[in-house]
Scaffold this active site. Structure first.
Site, short mmCIF file in Angstrom:
data_model
loop_
_atom_site.label_atom_id
_atom_site.label_comp_id
_atom_site.label_asym_id
_atom_site.label_seq_id
_atom_site.Cartn_x
_atom_site.Cartn_y
_atom_site.Cartn_z
N HIS A 112 -5.47 -3.30 -2.52
CA HIS A 112 -4.96 -2.22 -3.68
C HIS A 112 -5.12 -3.11 -4.90
O HIS A 112 -4.58 -2.45 -5.97
CB HIS A 112 -3.77 -1.63 -3.09
CG HIS A 112 -4.00 -0.72 -1.92
ND1 HIS A 112 -4.54 0.37 -1.96
CD2 HIS A 112 -3.76 -1.06 -0.43
CE1 HIS A 112 -4.43 0.91 -0.69
NE2 HIS A 112 -3.82 -0.15 0.28
N SER A 130 0.84 -1.39 0.07
CA SER A 130 0.06 -0.04 -0.03
C SER A 130 0.83 1.27 0.01
O SER A 130 0.53 2.23 -0.41
CB SER A 130 -0.97 0.26 1.32
OG SER A 130 -0.08 -0.15 2.27
N LYS A 139 -11.94 0.58 -1.22
CA LYS A 139 -10.96 1.44 -2.12
C LYS A 139 -11.79 1.55 -3.59
O LYS A 139 -12.49 2.63 -3.70
CB LYS A 139 -9.82 0.50 -2.04
CG LYS A 139 -9.25 0.65 -0.50
CD LYS A 139 -7.74 0.08 -0.21
CE LYS A 139 -7.53 -0.10 1.27
NZ LYS A 139 -7.72 0.90 1.92
N1 PMP Z 1 -4.86 -3.94 3.82
C1 PMP Z 1 -4.51 -3.15 3.01
C2 PMP Z 1 -3.16 -3.57 2.37
C3 PMP Z 1 -4.77 -1.83 3.32
O1 PMP Z 1 -3.98 -0.66 2.64
C4 PMP Z 1 -5.91 -1.37 4.21
C5 PMP Z 1 -6.37 0.04 4.21
N2 PMP Z 1 -5.59 1.04 4.19
C6 PMP Z 1 -6.59 -2.53 4.82
C7 PMP Z 1 -6.21 -3.88 4.52
C8 PMP Z 1 -7.59 -2.25 5.79
O2 PMP Z 1 -8.68 -1.95 4.79
P1 PMP Z 1 -10.02 -0.98 5.65
O3 PMP Z 1 -9.75 0.37 5.16
O4 PMP Z 1 -11.27 -1.54 4.81
O5 PMP Z 1 -10.16 -1.57 6.97
#
Ligand code: PMP
Length: 384
Positions: free
Chosen positions: A203, A175, A235
């Site tokens: 992502h 991410s 996302k």
């Molecule tokens: N996994 C990854 C790789 C993320 O980037 C994120 C959110 N930034 C999450 C899980 C968590 O997802 P959520 O925002 O739906 O809680």
């Protein structure tokens, strides 16, 4: 406990943050603190947060089911929008079954802690998301961190540890760095050592693969290769929630044993309906995914011309600054020029690895992409 002194320490380390106030839906532009700016840091890669079809689906669900689920999924909160969404997600992600959780964060924590315990080894990439790290902690498993995106190091650590049971877990798209995990090699290691592979497609969904189905489509893999795929609905899919995709037995086990699934109220039905409409929209509009890829390629070219290292593998571009205060000032300079790319600092990334994390959206115009690159050059004082 001296709250004020601890807060002062956060400020002294340039790690204090106050969120901006968003006053419109996420699109290529957003109204922020009363001002319209170009949005270059959203995870809404396909820019669907204001699609009329999706809004109407949420409104219909409010009309039919009201607001709030009123109970956990296993008591009174299991509504038709949740079940419809799970069925569609299993189809979209090519799995036998899917289990809906309240966020990507709770999905990761829930599935890892339900499947692994003190007797397990979890092999986790060094740059995995915090929710994976927290899942490993809750599982109380022996967590072995392998070098980032390095299958050889993973294999060496498996050979050294001789696990009897466990899991290999990785983000599909990292991410904060935007690179893609080497899943075919990880899948081979998973098969060779009998350790199931789990992939976080947060992502990758709506981004990778010809039709946006994610990392498995991108690499031509199936659920035979990757036992568990977690993806968020927050996302490219413009809602909230996290989903675990895999076999019916695995999903059923998690449903019945994962504390972050059992002990929380189900997602609001309108949220589930919006996610359903979002996934259906992506399935019907693969051209949006292509458009995102074209925009990503254009920005990568623009940054390369500026002498910045840039890959067009994903729409996430880390522009590494290093020093926290310098990165913060660069973000502020961009905002003055009408481009919103805030700096990302510790604890999201390592200390001294502060960066501007730029994300491209399908709705950005060529002019937006060119303007953003020009502003980055100025904010970083390139060429001086
Ligand atoms: N996994 C990854 C790789 C993320 O980037 C994120 C959110 N930034 C999450 C899980 C968590 O997802 P959520 O925002 O739906 O809680």
């Amino acid at each position: 406990m001296d709250f004020a002194a601890r807060l002062a320490a956060v400020k002294a380390a340039h790690l204090y943050r106050t969120p901006y106030l968003m006053e419109s839906a996420q699109g290529r532009e957003v109204v922020m603190d009363g001002r319209r700016v170009l949005l270059f840091c959203s995870n809404s890669y396909l820019g669907l947060n204001n699609r009329p079809e999706i809004l109407r689906a949420a409104i219909r669900a409010v009309d039919a089911y009201g607001v709030g689920a009123g109970g956990s999924r296993l008591v009174s909160g299991n509504m038709r929008p949740h079940v419809r969404l799970e069925n569609l997600l299993a189809r979209f992600k090519g799995s036998e079954a899917a289990l809906l959780c309240n966020s990507g964060y709770t999905a990761n924590v829930g599935v890892i802690s339900a499947l692994c315990g003190a007797e397990s080894h979890i092999f986790s990439d060094a740059l995995n998301h915090a929710s994976i790290i927290d899942g490993c902690r809750l599982a109380r498993a022996r967590t072995v961190v392998y070098a980032h995106n390095d299958p050889a190091d993973l294999e060496a650590k498996i050979v050294r540890e001789r696990p009897r049971q466990g899991l290999i877990v990785t983000d599909a798209v990292f991410s904060m760095d935007g690179d893609v995990a080497r899943l075919p090699e990880l899948a081979r290691i998973s098969r060779r050592y009998g350790l199931p592979l789990m992939v976080d497609d947060a992502h990758a969904t709506g981004v990778l693969g010809a039709t946006g189905r994610g990392s498995l489509e991108h690499f031509g893999l199936s659920h035979q290769d990757v036992a568990i795929v977690m993806t968020t609905l927050s996302k490219a899919v413009p809602s909230e929630g996290g989903v675990i995709c895999g076999s019916r037995d695995m999903c059923d086990l998690v449903r019945n044993t994962a504390r972050p699934f059992i002990f929380t109220t189900a997602l609001s039905p309108a949220t589930a309906a919006a996610a359903h409409a979002g996934v259906a929209y992506i399935m019907a509009h693969p051209e949006l995914v292509r458009r995102l890829r074209e925009n990503t390629a254009r920005l990568a070219r623009n940054l390369t011309v500026l002498g910045l290292p840039a890959s067009d593998a994903t729409p996430i571009f880390p522009i590494i600054v290093g020093d926290e205060e310098k990165a913060r000032r660069a973000g502020e300079e961009l905002l003055r020029r009408g481009v919103f790319i805030p700096c990302i600092r510790y604890p999201t990334v390592a200390r001294g690895a502060a960066r501007l994390r730029l994300t491209v959206m399908a709705g950005h115009t060529d002019a937006d992409l060119d303007y953003a690159a020009a502003c980055i050059a100025k904010a970083l004082r390139l060429g001086r």
